[in-house]
Each structure stands twice: as C-alpha cells, then as structure tokens.
Design a protein around this motif. Structure first.
Motif, PDB file in Angstrom:
ATOM      1  N   LYS A 127      -2.926 -60.206  36.589  1.00  0.00           N
ATOM      2  CA  LYS A 127      -1.821 -60.198  35.631  1.00  0.00           C
ATOM      3  C   LYS A 127      -0.958 -58.962  35.882  1.00  0.00           C
ATOM      4  CE  LYS A 127      -4.283 -62.668  31.946  1.00  0.00           C
ATOM      5  NZ  LYS A 127      -4.743 -62.613  30.532  1.00  0.00           N
ATOM      6  N   ILE A 128       0.349 -59.146  35.764  1.00  0.00           N
ATOM      7  CA  ILE A 128       1.274 -58.048  36.043  1.00  0.00           C
ATOM      8  C   ILE A 128       2.504 -58.179  35.157  1.00  0.00           C
ATOM      9  CG2 ILE A 128       2.418 -59.331  37.899  1.00  0.00           C
ATOM     10  CD1 ILE A 128       2.687 -56.652  39.392  1.00  0.00           C
ATOM     11  N   SER A 136      -5.182 -52.497  41.151  1.00  0.00           N
ATOM     12  CA  SER A 136      -3.907 -52.106  41.756  1.00  0.00           C
ATOM     13  C   SER A 136      -3.453 -53.134  42.790  1.00  0.00           C
ATOM     14  CB  SER A 136      -3.994 -50.717  42.395  1.00  0.00           C
ATOM     15  OG  SER A 136      -4.862 -50.753  43.509  1.00  0.00           O
ATOM     16  N   LEU A 137      -2.134 -53.256  42.927  1.00  0.00           N
ATOM     17  CA  LEU A 137      -1.544 -54.162  43.902  1.00  0.00           C
ATOM     18  C   LEU A 137      -0.594 -53.357  44.776  1.00  0.00           C
ATOM     19  CD1 LEU A 137      -1.099 -57.140  44.851  1.00  0.00           C
ATOM     20  CD2 LEU A 137       0.846 -57.202  43.274  1.00  0.00           C
ATOM     21  N   VAL A 166       1.451 -50.870  42.326  1.00  0.00           N
ATOM     22  CA  VAL A 166       1.680 -51.161  40.913  1.00  0.00           C
ATOM     23  C   VAL A 166       0.344 -51.539  40.278  1.00  0.00           C
ATOM     24  CG1 VAL A 166       2.243 -53.574  41.419  1.00  0.00           C
ATOM     25  CG2 VAL A 166       3.028 -52.539  39.278  1.00  0.00           C
ATOM     26  N   GLN A 167       0.156 -51.137  39.028  1.00  0.00           N
ATOM     27  CA  GLN A 167      -1.082 -51.441  38.328  1.00  0.00           C
ATOM     28  C   GLN A 167      -1.084 -52.885  37.827  1.00  0.00           C
ATOM     29  OE1 GLN A 167      -3.692 -49.183  38.299  1.00  0.00           O
ATOM     30  NE2 GLN A 167      -2.248 -48.220  39.707  1.00  0.00           N
ATOM     31  N   GLY A 221      -8.154 -58.715  47.828  1.00  0.00           N
ATOM     32  CA  GLY A 221      -7.768 -59.572  48.937  1.00  0.00           C
ATOM     33  C   GLY A 221      -6.368 -59.251  49.415  1.00  0.00           C
ATOM     34  N   LYS A 222      -5.935 -59.913  50.502  1.00  0.00           N
ATOM     35  CA  LYS A 222      -4.618 -59.654  51.083  1.00  0.00           C
ATOM     36  C   LYS A 222      -3.923 -60.978  51.379  1.00  0.00           C
ATOM     37  CE  LYS A 222      -6.365 -55.406  53.227  1.00  0.00           C
ATOM     38  NZ  LYS A 222      -6.626 -54.694  54.488  1.00  0.00           N
ATOM     39  N   PHE A 223      -2.578 -60.970  51.235  1.00  0.00           N
ATOM     40  CA  PHE A 223      -1.802 -62.177  51.479  1.00  0.00           C
ATOM     41  C   PHE A 223      -0.336 -61.800  51.658  1.00  0.00           C
ATOM     42  CE2 PHE A 223      -2.450 -61.329  47.030  1.00  0.00           C
ATOM     43  CZ  PHE A 223      -1.213 -61.501  46.435  1.00  0.00           C
ATOM     44  N   LEU A 224       0.467 -62.736  52.146  1.00  0.00           N
ATOM     45  CA  LEU A 224       1.891 -62.517  52.366  1.00  0.00           C
ATOM     46  C   LEU A 224       2.716 -63.357  51.392  1.00  0.00           C
ATOM     47  CD1 LEU A 224       2.220 -62.549  56.270  1.00  0.00           C
ATOM     48  CD2 LEU A 224       1.788 -60.610  54.749  1.00  0.00           C
ATOM     49  N   ILE A 225       3.711 -62.711  50.752  1.00  0.00           N
ATOM     50  CA  ILE A 225       4.574 -63.380  49.785  1.00  0.00           C
ATOM     51  C   ILE A 225       5.981 -63.463  50.358  1.00  0.00           C
ATOM     52  CG2 ILE A 225       5.451 -63.335  47.416  1.00  0.00           C
ATOM     53  CD1 ILE A 225       3.226 -61.293  46.778  1.00  0.00           C
ATOM     54  N   PRO A 226       6.638 -64.632  50.323  1.00  0.00           N
ATOM     55  CA  PRO A 226       8.017 -64.719  50.816  1.00  0.00           C
ATOM     56  C   PRO A 226       8.939 -63.879  49.934  1.00  0.00           C
ATOM     57  CG  PRO A 226       7.393 -66.744  49.712  1.00  0.00           C
ATOM     58  CD  PRO A 226       6.140 -65.924  49.831  1.00  0.00           C
TER      59      PRO A 226
END
Length: 206
Positions: A6-7, A46-47, A62-63, A70-75
C-alpha cells in the motif's frame, strides 16, 4: 512471485516527474523497452524506484505498507498517466508478473509489467558508496551561475554540463566552454574531503 503493498498517491505523484528526467524515452538501441520502464525494488516497508537512460540514473525510496519483497519493471508513461487521474489517498498494488493490479477508490486497473532481469546491467555497475543532502535552492543557484558558460555545441558531455565536487567543507561547481570558466563555491559540511564527483548535463536553463 506475488507481492502486495500500500502506498500514498501523493508520494508517487511527487516522485514520478523527477524519475521521468532520466527515462530513456527516445532510446533506439536494443534496450529501448526496458529503459522506458521504472525499476522497482520492494523490500518490506520501502519501495525503491530507479530510472536510467544509460547516462543518468535517478533513484528514490518511498515508504510503503508491506511485508513482501521482490523486483519488477513498471511502464513509466502508462503508470504516471494513471496516477495523475487519482485523488489523494492510499492505493493497494498487487504484483504478479506479468500483471500489476492497482486498487483505488475509483476501482481496479491492471497494467502489464516486466521481470526486472531484462533491465540494463548499468545498475550492477552503480554503487552508491556515500550520499549527501543538498538544498534544492543551492543547486538551482549553482546551475543558474554555471550554465551560461556551458558549451552549447561541443559534443563532449563534460563541457555541456557542470562539474560538481566537495572538498574542505565546500561545495564546488565548475563549468566551461573552453573560452570562459564559471566557478561557484559554497560552504557545506560533510565528513569526507571528497564525497562524489559527477557531471550535470540535463538541468540547463532551470
């Protein structure tokens, strides 16, 4: 692997435009698709978000509310345009590659994402050994002072930017077009004699 966090929308809205400064929008080489994406690294609370055009790397942390990692790619463009449409408040993001599901008060949106392994290996070469906090007003003043003598037609990046370094509790910024030199010296306390050196090539005129 499934991840959930959540952010706050306002946190993302403040960070995304800054990340956009180093997104490889016009990159034509083989890595053009990954360079238009945000490298996201989730680690418990944290992200970390990273973008690069292979010359400049921009990183923000950002908290978030999460116990996952984990890791991933966002467009970048699709994600940024969507976040702009949201009202302030908290959103929930579920990640299960190749889909990211965003739940907000407006409903649920699904965005295609990539595995982080295809991101350029530039991140493997980048190691942040030290960091320092500098006021934005100081940087703006320094760039305004040095940018008039940056080379406008020379192809060498070192002449088209501003050279920055720290020494003896002072911050120095230097620019030249081989004919003129501009030097700015400002007091700035830090532990080491020289913390880091880099060239600013993307802030001209700001």
């Amino acid at each position: 692997k499934t991840m959930k966090f959540k952010i706050n929308v306002e946190d993302l809205a403040n960070i995304l435009p800054l990340l956009g400064s180093s997104v490889g929008i016009n990159v034509k080489d083989e890595g053009s698709i990954p360079l238009t994406y945000i490298y996201a690294s989730l680690n418990a609370g944290s992200l970390e978000l990273i973008t690069t055009n292979k010359e400049v790397i921009t990183k923000f942390t950002v908290q978030v509310v999460s116990a996952d990692s984990g890791k991933f790619l966002i467009p970048y463009r699709i994600f940024t345009d969507f976040i702009k449409t949201l009202n302030e408040g908290e959103i929930t993001i579920d990640v299960s590659i190749p889909v990211m599901k965003i739940k907000s008060s407006s409903g649920i949106v699904r965005i295609s994402i990539f595995d982080s392994s295809i991101f350029p290996d530039i991140l493997d070469k980048y190691q942040e050994k030290k960091s320092i906090t500098v006021k934005m007003s100081l940087l703006r003043n320094a760039l305004a002072t040095t940018s008039p003598v940056q080379a406008m037609t020379v192809t060498k990046p070192t002449l088209c930017g501003t050279y920055l370094f720290f020494k003896d509790n002072y911050l120095y910024m230097v620019a030249t077009d081989t004919f003129r030199v501009a030097i700015l010296k400002e007091p700035h306390e830090h532990e080491d004699e020289i913390i880091w050196i880099f060239v600013i090539c993307c802030f001209r005129g700001q």
